[in-house]
Scaffold this motif. Structure first.
Motif, PDB file in Angstrom:
ATOM      1  N   VAL A  59      -9.442  15.360 -19.749  1.00 27.56           N
ATOM      2  CA  VAL A  59      -8.639  15.038 -18.550  1.00 27.56           C
ATOM      3  C   VAL A  59      -8.660  13.836 -18.549  1.00 27.56           C
ATOM      4  N   THR A  60      -7.435  13.158 -18.659  1.00 28.96           N
ATOM      5  CA  THR A  60      -7.367  11.673 -18.635  1.00 28.96           C
ATOM      6  C   THR A  60      -7.823  10.571 -17.183  1.00 28.96           C
ATOM      7  N   PRO A  61      -7.861   9.603 -17.463  1.00 27.19           N
ATOM      8  CA  PRO A  61      -8.253   9.453 -16.632  1.00 27.19           C
ATOM      9  C   PRO A  61      -8.511   9.085 -15.390  1.00 27.19           C
ATOM     10  N   MET A  62      -6.901   9.172 -14.663  1.00 28.01           N
ATOM     11  CA  MET A  62      -6.298   9.418 -13.431  1.00 28.01           C
ATOM     12  C   MET A  62      -6.600  10.496 -13.115  1.00 28.01           C
ATOM     13  N   GLY A  63      -6.685  11.618 -13.963  1.00 23.19           N
ATOM     14  CA  GLY A  63      -7.498  13.409 -13.605  1.00 23.19           C
ATOM     15  C   GLY A  63      -8.241  13.390 -13.630  1.00 23.19           C
ATOM     16  N   LYS A  64      -9.738  12.238 -13.178  1.00 25.24           N
ATOM     17  CA  LYS A  64     -10.897  12.783 -13.545  1.00 25.24           C
ATOM     18  C   LYS A  64     -11.530  13.082 -11.675  1.00 25.24           C
ATOM     19  N   GLY A  65     -11.920  14.102 -11.340  1.00 31.22           N
ATOM     20  CA  GLY A  65     -12.248  14.955 -10.855  1.00 31.22           C
ATOM     21  C   GLY A  65     -11.578  16.077 -10.355  1.00 31.22           C
ATOM     22  N   ILE A  72     -11.024   8.893  -6.664  1.00 31.79           N
ATOM     23  CA  ILE A  72     -10.390   7.819  -6.135  1.00 31.79           C
ATOM     24  C   ILE A  72     -10.412   6.585  -7.170  1.00 31.79           C
ATOM     25  N   SER A  73      -9.212   6.790  -8.056  1.00 37.25           N
ATOM     26  CA  SER A  73      -8.490   5.466  -8.646  1.00 37.25           C
ATOM     27  C   SER A  73      -7.666   4.842  -8.394  1.00 37.25           C
ATOM     28  N   GLN A  74      -7.020   3.688  -8.322  1.00 41.37           N
ATOM     29  CA  GLN A  74      -5.382   2.983  -8.131  1.00 41.37           C
ATOM     30  C   GLN A  74      -4.971   2.974  -9.971  1.00 41.37           C
ATOM     31  N   VAL A  75      -5.005   3.524 -11.218  1.00 41.61           N
ATOM     32  CA  VAL A  75      -4.387   3.668 -12.377  1.00 41.61           C
ATOM     33  C   VAL A  75      -3.396   2.785 -12.713  1.00 41.61           C
ATOM     34  N   LEU A  76      -2.347   3.744 -11.821  1.00 39.03           N
ATOM     35  CA  LEU A  76      -0.468   3.098 -12.228  1.00 39.03           C
ATOM     36  C   LEU A  76      -0.074   2.492 -11.339  1.00 39.03           C
ATOM     37  N   GLY A 106       0.966  -1.076  -0.046  1.00 42.72           N
ATOM     38  CA  GLY A 106       0.014  -0.121  -0.264  1.00 42.72           C
ATOM     39  C   GLY A 106       0.680   1.291   0.156  1.00 42.72           C
ATOM     40  N   ILE A 107       2.664   0.931   1.105  1.00 43.22           N
ATOM     41  CA  ILE A 107       2.547   2.464   0.859  1.00 43.22           C
ATOM     42  C   ILE A 107       3.619   2.728  -0.791  1.00 43.22           C
ATOM     43  N   ALA A 108       3.785   1.508  -1.242  1.00 42.41           N
ATOM     44  CA  ALA A 108       4.288   1.792  -2.584  1.00 42.41           C
ATOM     45  C   ALA A 108       3.662   2.301  -3.462  1.00 42.41           C
ATOM     46  N   GLY A 109       2.249   2.043  -4.031  1.00 46.40           N
ATOM     47  CA  GLY A 109       1.224   2.976  -4.126  1.00 46.40           C
ATOM     48  C   GLY A 109       0.880   4.031  -3.723  1.00 46.40           C
ATOM     49  N   SER A 110       1.258   4.677  -2.914  1.00 45.25           N
ATOM     50  CA  SER A 110       1.064   6.008  -2.484  1.00 45.25           C
ATOM     51  C   SER A 110       2.067   6.603  -3.031  1.00 45.25           C
ATOM     52  N   TYR A 111       3.131   5.973  -2.539  1.00 37.56           N
ATOM     53  CA  TYR A 111       4.621   6.544  -3.360  1.00 37.56           C
ATOM     54  C   TYR A 111       4.586   6.377  -4.734  1.00 37.56           C
ATOM     55  N   ALA A 112       3.744   5.251  -5.924  1.00 33.79           N
ATOM     56  CA  ALA A 112       4.256   5.894  -7.621  1.00 33.79           C
ATOM     57  C   ALA A 112       3.421   7.167  -7.822  1.00 33.79           C
TER      58      ALA A 112
END
Length: 563
Positions: A244-250, A407-411, A84-90
């Protein structure tokens, strides 16, 4: 009190920056530290089901409030949290990871303690975390401890990346001056080098002046690094078509008249693809150009006039300006740009067209119908969380109301992330505004990885909407490889019993499988009020998926086969 314990100092500092829910699990090296949470009014110890879920929850909380904290114990606890921490970093999410570690004397004597590797090395886990942290702090001296804590909190917030903070068990009860708390934490970002900033502004203004068909493209870091207001001001000042990109939604108000849709390279709607790729200038704000965010890197701009605004640098065509931060640049650009665009005639933006033909009430639900109709039920201020899989791709087709947080974790794309993130988001939303709705969309397969965290939601009386997309397994994986393979199957659960199993008292469990059943829910005023936790199971065909996911899966499968 003239003095307080170091542990209390840490939690007073977190409370000062509005981090009011602390995630994590108890372990013998952090128990004395956890005692201090209850000494600070306004703090809540979440008490998660496991450390991985706690890390996901801290990520979701931070995406709503800008900073979060998780506490684990040495070795076994901290390692469980690292995915989970690695996801937050990415994905640029500010999380303070606090680890209770053995006492200074135990480390010095290299004792063969439990939770160690048995080799006397007490720094090995710290070194592991250093690769996925903006900075680390391993407290060894009480005199410097308060300033190290302040540095760790500030760094996590300013850089929006995880920070590792190790606190030895023997130091948390040592005393420090309470007067230190009177000096507020400085969470401001430093000023840019004025000469470099001016050079950037001049170059951008010249490109804008020469452009006939410019566009603005907004990505994830506009939200993560808090430039949504500056981005809105830029759109208002220029009237350029905005995507927007998918990660940019919102990150952008999708009800804005200059909003044109979601750009995902070759996976975009044809009119969106044409509008973006035919531009002669692209102003890109906060880009995170991952494969799932770009249609497997299928961006096809017809211009080299691209300006990338990032949190720590600006890139103009082939020139990079390191250390020039986009927040200050955008603020300055918005003030300088009006006379340059005074003669700009706004180009038309693509209009959203609902592709669904009218369907009878008995029509079985499909992904295409669900995602194009969902926007009608969403309301301003909602927090919408989508799991990696059909939901993260399907939500691209949904037009958000104003002020929606996506909120999504696309990367990073860790399956199961969304359930833990929903816990963090709903805890944060409750602290901001009790009327704010948190709405989770998760597949039946993803749910099985992290379902325990629903019990933590129930423990604290939190009231999210949990939409479970039941399509009998891992559809995203089936689309990539192994449509009939047993490894993409899951054990069938009775989802209608989950809330009851976890001890919910004020709850509602529903199952919908037709257009009529969904419409009935969407039109029910009682259902629209987030006064109880709800689980809504949506029955969908096994291989049904949003069209863009089907195409992305084909691209991913092709990339995986390349030598």
């Amino acid at each position: 009190m003239s003095e307080i314990t170091l542990g209390r100092y840490l939690f007073e500092r977190l409370n000062q920056v509005k981090v009011q829910t602390i995630f994590g699990l108890p372990g013998d090296f952090n128990l004395s530290l956890l005692d201090k949470i209850y000494e600070v009014d306004g703090l809540r110890w979440a008490g998660n089901a496991n450390e991985l879920n706690a890390a996901y929850a801290a990520d979701g909380y931070s995406r709503v409030k800008g900073l979060s904290a998780i506490i684990t114990t040495f070795g076994v606890g901290e390692l469980s949290a690292l995915n989970g921490i690695a996801g937050s970093y990415a994905e640029h999410v500010g999380v303070l990871h606090i680890v209770g570690v053995p006492s200074i004397s135990s480390q010095a004597k290299q004792l063969l303690l439990h939770h160690t590797l048995g080799n006397g090395d007490f720094t090995v886990f710290h070194r592991m975390s250093s690769n996925i942290s903006q900075t680390t702090a391993f407290i060894k001296d009480i005199n410097s401890a308060p300033s190290e804590i302040d540095r760790a909190i500030r760094t996590a917030y300013v850089y929006q990346r995880p920070v590792y903070l190790a606190l030895p068990a023997n130091l948390v009860d040592d005393l420090v001056s309470s007067d230190l708390l009177k000096t507020p934490l400085d969470l401001s970002i430093k000023a840019n080098d004025e000469e470099a900033e001016d050079e950037v502004i001049d170059a951008v203004l010249q490109l804008v002046k020469d452009a006939k068909n410019p566009v603005i493209l907004v990505d994830a870091c506009a939200s993560r690094h808090d430039v949504k207001k500056e981005t809105k001001d830029l759109i208002d000042a220029t009237q350029f078509p905005t995507f927007v990109t998918p990660m940019g939604k919102g990150a952008v108000n999708e009800q804005h008249p200059r909003f044109g849709g979601v750009y995902v390279g070759t996976l975009s709607r044809p009119d969106v693809k044409e509008a973006v790729e035919s531009a002669d200038l692209v102003l890109s704000v906060g880009a995170l150009l991952s494969d799932f965010n770009t249609g497997s890197f299928s961006y096809s701009y017809k211009t080299k006039n691209i300006v990338e605004f990032h949190s720590d640098h600006i890139k103009i065509r082939n020139a990079t300006f390191p250390g020039v931060q986009f927040k200050h640049v955008l603020q300055k650009l918005v003030k300088a740009i009006p006379p340059v665009v005074a003669d700009y005639v706004p180009h038309p933006v693509p209009q959203l067209k609902l592709t669904n033909s009218p369907a009878s009430a008995e029509t079985p639900l499909t992904q295409e119908w669900l995602w194009t109709q969902l926007g009608g039920w969403l309301r301003e201020g909602d927090v919408v969380i989508t799991e990696t899989g059909t939901s993260a791709f399907g939500i691209v087709q949904t037009r958000y109301p104003a002020n929606t947080t996506g909120i999504s974790q696309v990367l990073w794309g860790s399956i199961g992330y969304s359930v833990g993130a929903a816990l963090g988001a709903v805890a944060a939303a409750e602290e901001v505004d009790k009327e704010k709705r948190v709405i989770l969309f998760v597949g039946d397969g993803s749910l099985q990885l992290t379902v325990q965290e629903i019990s933590t939601m129930i423990r604290w009386g939190l009231t999210p909407y949990i939409f479970v997309l039941n399509n009998a397994g891992y559809t995203i994986e089936r689309l990539i490889h192994g449509e009939k393979a047993g490894y993409n199957d899951i054990q069938e659960w009775d989802h209608q019993l989950l809330l009851q199993t976890f001890g919910a008292k004020n709850y509602e469990s529903l199952k919908v499988s037709t257009v009529g059943e969904f419409n009935e829910l969407a039109q029910d005023p009682a259902f629209a009020k987030n006064d109880k936790i709800r689980l809504i199971e949506i029955i969908l065909p096994v291989m049904d998926a949003p069209d863009n996911l089907v195409k992305q899966a084909q691209l991913t499968a092709s990339v995986n086969k390349q030598n």
